[in-house]
Design a protein around this motif. Sequence first.
Motif, PDB file in Angstrom:
ATOM      1  N   ALA A   1       0.822  -1.208   0.000  1.00  0.00           N
ATOM      2  CA  ALA A   1       0.000   0.000   0.000  1.00  0.00           C
ATOM      3  C   ALA A   1       0.860   1.263   0.000  1.00  0.00           C
ATOM      4  O   ALA A   1       0.473   2.289  -0.566  1.00  0.00           O
ATOM      5  N   LEU A   2       2.044   1.213   0.614  1.00  0.00           N
ATOM      6  CA  LEU A   2       2.863   2.398   0.814  1.00  0.00           C
ATOM      7  C   LEU A   2       3.934   2.616  -0.252  1.00  0.00           C
ATOM      8  O   LEU A   2       4.442   3.727  -0.397  1.00  0.00           O
ATOM      9  N   LYS A   3       4.281   1.595  -1.018  1.00  0.00           N
ATOM     10  CA  LYS A   3       5.336   1.722  -2.036  1.00  0.00           C
ATOM     11  C   LYS A   3       4.942   2.762  -3.085  1.00  0.00           C
ATOM     12  O   LYS A   3       3.843   2.742  -3.620  1.00  0.00           O
ATOM     13  N   GLY A   4       5.837   3.696  -3.346  1.00  0.00           N
ATOM     14  CA  GLY A   4       5.624   4.698  -4.383  1.00  0.00           C
ATOM     15  C   GLY A   4       4.722   5.856  -3.970  1.00  0.00           C
ATOM     16  O   GLY A   4       4.422   6.729  -4.784  1.00  0.00           O
ATOM     17  N   ILE A   5       4.308   5.908  -2.726  1.00  0.00           N
ATOM     18  CA  ILE A   5       3.418   6.969  -2.247  1.00  0.00           C
ATOM     19  C   ILE A   5       4.245   8.181  -1.819  1.00  0.00           C
ATOM     20  O   ILE A   5       5.257   8.046  -1.142  1.00  0.00           O
ATOM     21  N   ASP A   6       3.792   9.371  -2.212  1.00  0.00           N
ATOM     22  CA  ASP A   6       4.445  10.611  -1.796  1.00  0.00           C
ATOM     23  C   ASP A   6       3.906  11.106  -0.454  1.00  0.00           C
ATOM     24  O   ASP A   6       4.671  11.449   0.439  1.00  0.00           O
TER      25      ASP A   6
ATOM     26  N   HIS B   1       2.038   2.867  15.040  1.00  0.00           N
ATOM     27  CA  HIS B   1       3.436   2.428  15.033  1.00  0.00           C
ATOM     28  C   HIS B   1       3.751   1.657  13.757  1.00  0.00           C
ATOM     29  O   HIS B   1       4.747   1.943  13.075  1.00  0.00           O
ATOM     30  N   ASN B   2       2.923   0.696  13.431  1.00  0.00           N
ATOM     31  CA  ASN B   2       3.134  -0.096  12.213  1.00  0.00           C
ATOM     32  C   ASN B   2       3.134   0.798  10.976  1.00  0.00           C
ATOM     33  O   ASN B   2       3.993   0.658  10.098  1.00  0.00           O
ATOM     34  N   PHE B   3       2.167   1.695  10.906  1.00  0.00           N
ATOM     35  CA  PHE B   3       2.045   2.562   9.734  1.00  0.00           C
ATOM     36  C   PHE B   3       3.240   3.502   9.627  1.00  0.00           C
ATOM     37  O   PHE B   3       3.802   3.674   8.538  1.00  0.00           O
ATOM     38  N   ALA B   4       3.641   4.109  10.738  1.00  0.00           N
ATOM     39  CA  ALA B   4       4.760   5.043  10.722  1.00  0.00           C
ATOM     40  C   ALA B   4       6.048   4.361  10.243  1.00  0.00           C
ATOM     41  O   ALA B   4       6.753   4.885   9.372  1.00  0.00           O
ATOM     42  N   LEU B   5       6.341   3.196  10.805  1.00  0.00           N
ATOM     43  CA  LEU B   5       7.551   2.471  10.389  1.00  0.00           C
ATOM     44  C   LEU B   5       7.472   2.057   8.922  1.00  0.00           C
ATOM     45  O   LEU B   5       8.444   2.209   8.177  1.00  0.00           O
ATOM     46  N   GLY B   6       6.317   1.550   8.512  1.00  0.00           N
ATOM     47  CA  GLY B   6       6.142   1.150   7.113  1.00  0.00           C
ATOM     48  C   GLY B   6       6.283   2.321   6.164  1.00  0.00           C
ATOM     49  O   GLY B   6       6.929   2.211   5.110  1.00  0.00           O
ATOM     50  N   ALA B   7       5.700   3.456   6.523  1.00  0.00           N
ATOM     51  CA  ALA B   7       5.781   4.647   5.671  1.00  0.00           C
ATOM     52  C   ALA B   7       7.227   5.119   5.538  1.00  0.00           C
ATOM     53  O   ALA B   7       7.682   5.464   4.442  1.00  0.00           O
ATOM     54  N   LYS B   8       7.948   5.119   6.631  1.00  0.00           N
ATOM     55  CA  LYS B   8       9.346   5.546   6.601  1.00  0.00           C
ATOM     56  C   LYS B   8      10.191   4.596   5.748  1.00  0.00           C
ATOM     57  O   LYS B   8      10.998   5.033   4.926  1.00  0.00           O
ATOM     58  N   GLN B   9       9.988   3.290   5.949  1.00  0.00           N
ATOM     59  CA  GLN B   9      10.748   2.294   5.189  1.00  0.00           C
ATOM     60  C   GLN B   9      10.435   2.351   3.699  1.00  0.00           C
ATOM     61  O   GLN B   9      11.305   2.078   2.873  1.00  0.00           O
ATOM     62  N   CYS B  10       9.202   2.712   3.338  1.00  0.00           N
ATOM     63  CA  CYS B  10       8.799   2.748   1.923  1.00  0.00           C
ATOM     64  C   CYS B  10       9.057   4.101   1.268  1.00  0.00           C
ATOM     65  O   CYS B  10       8.733   4.288   0.090  1.00  0.00           O
ATOM     66  N   GLY B  11       9.615   5.044   2.001  1.00  0.00           N
ATOM     67  CA  GLY B  11       9.989   6.327   1.413  1.00  0.00           C
ATOM     68  C   GLY B  11       8.867   7.343   1.275  1.00  0.00           C
ATOM     69  O   GLY B  11       8.986   8.280   0.472  1.00  0.00           O
TER      70      GLY B  11
END
Length: 176
Positions: A61-66, A91-101
């Motif tokens: 869901a987060l890959k390629g999202i600005d 927590h899950n969303f924040a870490l995932g968003a950071k990891q996916c750029g």
Amino acid sequence: MKVLVTGASGYIGRQLADKLSAGGHHVTCMVRNAARCPELHSPQINFVEADALHAETLPPALKGIDVAYYLIHSMSGRVDGFESRDRQAAHNFALGAKQCGVQRVIYLGGLAATGGTVSAHLKSRHETGAVLRKFGPPLIELRAGIIVGNGSTSFEIIRCLTERLPVVICPRWVVT
């Protein structure tokens, strides 16, 4: 811009996704169950299934999202334990968003004075913002009081009350 809207099955998420899409953004709505997706007005809106309580579902869901709009809260369904579910999802969303750029997260929280006595719900909204800020990409936190619009839960509650109780007698309050 590529935008992710979480909480897209809610009133605010539906409205936001439509406005962003109409503004020319590439919008993806993150939902837990695509079969229950809201009818959105724009056929350009994409849907992706993911659940912030299950971190492994978030990268697609987060890959390629600005920019990601975080409109998730855990009060619907079971009420018991919503505070810990809110913290875990953030927590899950924040870490995932950071990891996916993801470049920025925009979070809609609740309006309440800090340091005062607040409800468990508002306290959880503030904690959610703190978790997103601590572990994720740069955060814009918006805080709002009640949001009422045709089709929102708040509107439907008020509408239902006025249909069933067209007149309400208020108790007399004595201030000492």
